[in-house]
Design an enzyme around this catalytic site. Structure first.
Site, short mmCIF file in Angstrom:
data_model
loop_
_atom_site.label_atom_id
_atom_site.label_comp_id
_atom_site.label_asym_id
_atom_site.label_seq_id
_atom_site.Cartn_x
_atom_site.Cartn_y
_atom_site.Cartn_z
N THR A 1 -8.02 -33.05 1.51
CA THR A 1 -7.13 -33.33 2.44
C THR A 1 -7.08 -34.98 1.34
O THR A 1 -8.20 -35.01 0.57
CB THR A 1 -6.57 -33.34 3.34
N LYS B 1 -15.25 -27.33 17.51
CA LYS B 1 -14.59 -26.04 16.79
C LYS B 1 -15.01 -24.96 17.01
O LYS B 1 -14.23 -24.05 17.76
CB LYS B 1 -14.93 -26.65 15.42
N TYR C 1 -18.60 -32.03 16.06
CA TYR C 1 -17.61 -31.93 16.19
C TYR C 1 -17.53 -30.21 15.86
O TYR C 1 -16.86 -29.65 16.28
CB TYR C 1 -17.29 -32.62 14.63
N LYS D 1 8.33 -39.05 12.01
CA LYS D 1 10.08 -39.03 11.30
C LYS D 1 10.09 -39.32 10.33
O LYS D 1 10.50 -39.20 9.83
CB LYS D 1 10.58 -40.72 12.70
N SER E 1 -12.11 -24.80 12.25
CA SER E 1 -12.79 -24.80 10.94
C SER E 1 -14.50 -23.90 10.71
O SER E 1 -14.71 -23.47 12.03
CB SER E 1 -13.59 -26.35 11.80
#
Length: 307
Positions: free
Chosen positions: A246, A215, A211, A88, A196
């Protein structure tokens, strides 16, 4: 690549020369004169009038995708994330951003934040129900929620492997399946699964076998769903980022400058990507500009996978 996989395009000048965005990492020079008026952007790239849903969108790459949609004309977005308060808050911030340097007012924009645990099919169904109840439809979905952890294979705890697959693989499947269930009756739509470059290569020096495998599963999942839903006008494509700066990645690299040097040295373009470098690709895949494209993968990795 980010622990939460959780904009600006180019401008066409009258001289028909594409002018790359100038940034601190891309200081190209121009001798041509910029015209006072530029041609309109190809309308197929517009997200105006589309209802978008993005998972993992309270922060990180998912949030960047939402920003790209807003900058491409979208005013109806469902920001889906694990914590309702963060979803939100992100919706509020994006609404305010949409009003900057535009004629839009807050009442013209409807961006909502929805709590959802993508590893739970029931939670995903509830998120879609709220989206449909609010907007009446969903046109473009980006399955961006995901996690990454680095353990050597012998040391990886089983409960963490299961959690990673529940989010990265099962979460992507639940998100795509529920999207299609809502898109098929309305005549179609676009689904983008965020994989990825790790679906194509093996990252070094960090160990991250589960991981990488997750992907790769997402990439092949998209191809399979694309075939299954093609004649029902639901397109499924993959966006595969390389190393992206990021907030979380920056924090990690600030404590490990040698890792940053390694990643940059292995990337032909010699740098780590900025999140906004993905904006054009996600808008292309989500918009009508890619209407005859399904089951495909776009890698945005600075050339990492080609060497």
């Amino acid at each position: 690549m980010s622990a939460r996989i959780s904009s600006r395009g180019t401008s066409l000048l009258r001289s028909n020369v594409f002018a790359p965005r100038i940034s601190t990492v891309n200081r190209w020079r121009y001798s041509s004169t910029i015209p006072t008026k530029s041609p309109k952007t190809l309308s197929d790239f517009s997200m105006e009038g589309k209802v978008c849903l993005v998972t993992g969108a309270a922060r990180g790459l998912g949030n960047e995708f939402c920003r790209a949609f807003v900058q491409s004309g979208c005013t109806t977005i469902a920001i889906v994330d694990l914590k309702e308060s963060e979803a939100k808050e992100a919706a509020k911030e994006l609404t305010e951003l949409a009003c900057v340097n535009s004629d839009l007012k807050k009442e013209d924009i409807k961006i909502i934040g929805i709590e959802c645990d993508v590893s739970s099919e029931l939670s995903v169904q509830r998120a879609y129900a709220e989206t449909i109840n609010t907007f009446g439809r969903v046109d473009s979905v980006v399955a961006s929620a995901g996690i990454v952890e680095n353990y050597a294979a012998f040391d990886y705890p089983f409960d963490r492997i299961k959690r990673l697959y529940d989010i990265n693989v099962h979460g992507a499947f639940f998100t795509a399946r529920e999207a299609a269930r809502n898109m098929i009756p309305q005549g179609g739509g676009s689904i983008v699964l965020v994989a990825s470059m790790s679906a194509n290569i093996i990252n070094i020096p960090q160990p991250q076998t589960p991981y990488n495998a997750s992907k790769a599963a997402v990439r092949h999942m998209a191809s399979s769903l694309a075939v299954e839903w093609a004649k029902k006008h639901v397109r499924v494509n993959v966006l595969s980022p390389g190393y992206m700066a990021t907030k979380l990645t920056r924090t990690i690299l600030n404590h490990d400058p040698e890792l940053k040097k390694t990643w940059e040295s292995l990337t032909p373009m010699g740098r780590i990507g900025e999140p906004e470098d993905l904006a054009g690709a996600v808008v292309f895949l989500s918009s009508d500009a890619s209407r005859f494209m399904t089951g495909s993968e776009i890698r945005v990795d600075g050339g990492y996978c080609i060497i």
